[in-house]
Write a protein that holds these residues in place. Structure first.
Motif, mmCIF file in Angstrom:
data_model
loop_
_atom_site.group_PDB
_atom_site.id
_atom_site.type_symbol
_atom_site.label_atom_id
_atom_site.label_comp_id
_atom_site.label_asym_id
_atom_site.label_seq_id
_atom_site.Cartn_x
_atom_site.Cartn_y
_atom_site.Cartn_z
ATOM 1 N N LYS A 184 -11.375 64.718 24.641
ATOM 2 C CA LYS A 184 -12.593 64.329 24.936
ATOM 3 C C LYS A 184 -13.744 65.361 24.389
ATOM 4 O O LYS A 184 -14.928 64.857 24.192
ATOM 5 N N GLU A 185 -13.313 66.723 24.470
ATOM 6 C CA GLU A 185 -14.533 67.682 24.114
ATOM 7 C C GLU A 185 -14.433 67.444 22.469
ATOM 8 O O GLU A 185 -15.765 67.522 21.992
ATOM 9 N N VAL A 186 -13.922 67.258 21.667
ATOM 10 C CA VAL A 186 -13.699 67.013 20.280
ATOM 11 C C VAL A 186 -14.729 65.538 20.141
ATOM 12 O O VAL A 186 -15.477 65.939 19.206
ATOM 13 N N LYS A 187 -14.429 64.554 20.755
ATOM 14 C CA LYS A 187 -15.155 63.391 20.684
ATOM 15 C C LYS A 187 -16.797 63.796 20.923
ATOM 16 O O LYS A 187 -17.840 63.363 20.429
ATOM 17 N N ASP A 188 -16.973 64.558 22.033
ATOM 18 C CA ASP A 188 -18.298 64.881 22.515
ATOM 19 C C ASP A 188 -19.045 65.726 21.413
ATOM 20 O O ASP A 188 -20.356 65.635 21.222
ATOM 21 N N TYR A 189 -18.292 66.705 20.958
ATOM 22 C CA TYR A 189 -18.834 67.430 19.728
ATOM 23 C C TYR A 189 -19.155 66.609 18.638
ATOM 24 O O TYR A 189 -20.318 66.629 18.131
ATOM 25 N N HIS A 190 -18.292 65.716 17.971
ATOM 26 C CA HIS A 190 -18.659 64.805 16.972
ATOM 27 C C HIS A 190 -19.713 63.970 17.313
ATOM 28 O O HIS A 190 -20.518 63.709 16.494
ATOM 29 N N ARG A 191 -19.929 63.538 18.657
ATOM 30 C CA ARG A 191 -21.168 62.437 18.993
ATOM 31 C C ARG A 191 -22.240 63.227 19.091
ATOM 32 O O ARG A 191 -23.595 62.723 18.780
#
Length: 631
Positions: A184-191
């Motif tokens: 989830k942290e990676v997705k938040d970073y990408h978004r």
């Protein structure tokens, strides 16, 4: 000729020529349109030859003559055998241009010829134009901006040039692994935090190169993975994930082994005495590079300290000139100091070379000593083993009889045990051998079946790839045909075209039948004429012979013989006159056809155009002469 012109216009549109919808015949082609059509066809046939030719005529008459002459030479280089020159484009005639365009359309590649059977859409025409432009630009050699002429302004862009600089890009789909979910942290970073691709490079000029490099790396990696799976992955009989995990573990083990093998020599050299110091000095020398030796804190030896001390002792005496000395004395002192320093430097260099040779000799002797030490250790270990055996035998010597009896009993017991084990092994060995043979046969059969299945799988993969490519092509053709069908007028039916084609075919058949009938009639007439002339010659020969016999005896018969000879000569002259009349009539027809072709070739209009061009050239020459006089 109407159908031929329609086919030619359609093929020229396929190549990229801008032909108006109102143009329906080659007769309506202007000089500019003819030049554009010929250049487009040459660029498709021979890109190297057509890239240097412009698609439009320049404004000046002398430049037009040069362009048309080079275009005629290009057509001859392709293989056109007819008469062609600059007049074929500037003062064209309909039959000459039609034959040239037919030759060029026939010389077009097979793909474009097949594609010309189907009406193209706007997207297809645009894609072909882009491909032709890219091919033409790739063929043209690159020139720096300072060497470019005005002629190169069309082929090479005058914009600013940038070097090929690549920067790493961070893309969300590149970090996502197959079969694993992102955190989830990676997705938040990408978004929320990751900037877009256009903002990641430090310079805007490196954006396109970075994207191209990223896509090329991904494409090559996927292609290599696909090829490796088809060549090695299928042979391993594993799943893709298992194959990748096994490959990863092998790679890690290999890296660990390489690191261990790289670390072992350093550990050995740490306990090797002079070898360790030499390796350490080499490492320091490699890290030091071109830095001065004073910047490195080395311990050094007494020799180096004495050399430094003597070297520094010689500097202060002559480095500070006194104010009472003149410039010549100062220069003389400096030269002497320079000579002494050079001698001292040469002496130091020779000492360094001698020390390096001594170090090499010491390293070689050290390696030899280490080898001798290892060999002697091996010999000592062997001698210690022999010594232990001898000690045990010496300890057994005081009670030798009892020890011999014990040894014999042990030997007999071991022999019986060996016989018992051999019998037991024979009992177990036969079923195991049979089972091994049976399993081996099963394995060989399975290997054959697996190899057959593997070959079938590879062939199926190839067929699937070919079928997918064909399906993609057919889908594109289907979409193109659907769009073209939608763009076509709905009031025209297919039956009208088929009826027109059938009428053309029937007219051609009728013309062929009439031609064959005329040929057969002429052959029959020629046969009849030949037979009549032969019959006439034979009849005259017989009559001449009979009358000549009687003419010797009778005077009246002699007169009739003269009349017969005159009649034959008059008939022969009459036949010749008829033949001459026929030839003259044929020549008259040929001349009339030539007059019609000359009238159709627009001779008067071409003469007027030639006069206008001549006047324009004279004006250009006068303007150039005036400029020369002014200069």
């Amino acid at each position: 000729m109407e159908e031929v012109d329609n086919i030619l216009i359609h093929a020229l549109k396929e190549v990229g020529t801008e032909v108006n919808e109102d143009t329906s015949s080659v007769k309506q082609f202007s000089s500019e349109l003819i030049v554009e059509a010929v250049v487009r066809c040459i660029r498709v046939i021979e890109p190297c030859l057509g890239s240097a030719l412009p698609t439009s005529l320049p404004p000046g008459m002398s430049a037009r003559f040069r362009v048309c002459t080079s275009l005629a030479q290009a057509c001859q280089d392709i293989g056109y055998k007819g008469e062609i020159g600059y007049q074929s484009f500037l003062y064209s005639t309909e039959p000459e241009i039609r034959s040239l365009l037919m030759f060029l359309v026939e010389k077009l590649p097979r793909e474009s010829a097949e594609a010309s059977d189907q009406p193209p859409g706007k997207s297809v025409v645009l894609q072909r134009a882009i491909a032709a432009a890219i091919k033409a630009q790739l063929v043209v050699p690159w020139l720096p901006p300072s060497c470019r002429l005005p002629l190169h302004s069309e082929t090479q862009s005058p914009g600013a040039l940038h070097r090929f600089h690549v920067q790493p890009l961070s893309l969300p789909h590149c970090t996502e692994e197959a079969g694993k979910k992102q955190l989830k942290e990676v997705k938040d970073y990408h978004r929320d935090i990751l900037p877009p691709v256009t903002a990641q490079p430090s310079h805007h000029a490196s954006l396109v190169t970075s994207i191209l490099e990223q896509h090329t790396a991904e494409l090559s990696a996927s292609q290599e993975g696909y090829n490796e799976w088809n060549s090695q992955g299928l042979l391993s009989r594993l799943k893709p994930q298992e194959y990748r995990s096994r490959k990863l573990t092998r790679l890690r083990k290999r890296i660990e082994e390489q690191m261990r093998s790289a670390a072992l020599p350093s550990l050995e050299s740490a306990f090797g005495g002079p070898r360790a110091t030499s390796d350490l000095s080499e490492v320091l020398q490699a890290f030091r590079g071109s830095a001065p030796s004073d910047h490195i804190l080395t311990k050094g030896s007494n020799f180096t300290h004495t050399q430094k001390f003597t070297f520094t002792q010689t500097l202060p005496s002559s480095s500070i000139p006194s104010s009472h000395q003149s410039e010549s004395d100062i220069q003389h002192c400096q030269q002497e100091e320079q000579v002494s320093l050079q001698l001292h430097f040469q002496h130091l260099c020779s000492d360094v070379d001698q020390l390096a040779a001594d170090m090499k000799h010491m390293t070689v002797t050290n390696a030899q000593v280490l080898d001798e030490f290892k060999q002697r250790e091996l010999k000592n270990s062997e001698k210690e083993d022999k010594l232990q055996v001898k000690k045990k035998t010496i300890n057994l010597l005081p009670d030798s009889d009892n020890n011999l009896l014990k040894l014999q009993t042990l030997v007999e017991a071991s022999a019986k045990r060996v016989v018992n084990l051999a019998s037991q092994w024979e009992k177990r060995r036969t079923p195991l051998i049979n089972e091994h043979r049976r399993l081996k046969e099963i394995c060989s059969k399975q290997d054959l079946e697996s190899s057959k299945k593997l070959s079938e799988i590879t062939s199926l993969h190839d067929k699937i790839r070919v079928s997918t490519e064909e399906a993609k092509k057919k889908e594109e053709i289907h979409k193109q045909l659907v769009t073209e069908l939608e763009n076509l007028p709905q009031d025209v039916s297919r039956s009208a075209y088929t009826q027109r084609i059938l009428e053309i075919v029937s007219n051609i058949k009728k013309q062929k039948e009439e031609i064959t009938k005329i040929l057969s009639d002429t052959k029959e007439l020629q046969k009849e004429i030949n037979s009549l002339t032969g019959k006439l010659d034979r009849t005259f020969a017989v009559t001449d012979e009979l009358v000549f016999k009687d003419a010797k005896k009778d005077e009246s018969v002699r007169k009739s013989y003269k009349y017969l000879a005159a009649l034959h000569e008059n008939c022969y002259q009459l036949i010749q006159t008829i033949e001459y009349t026929g030839t003259i009539l044929r020549e008259i027809r040929d001349l009339e056809e030539q007059i019609e072709t000359e009238n159709g070739s627009k001779t008067v209009a071409n003469l007027e155009r030639i006069l206008n061009d001549y006047k324009a050239i004279r004006q250009e020459n006068s303007a150039l002469a005036a400029k020369v006089r002014e200069g």
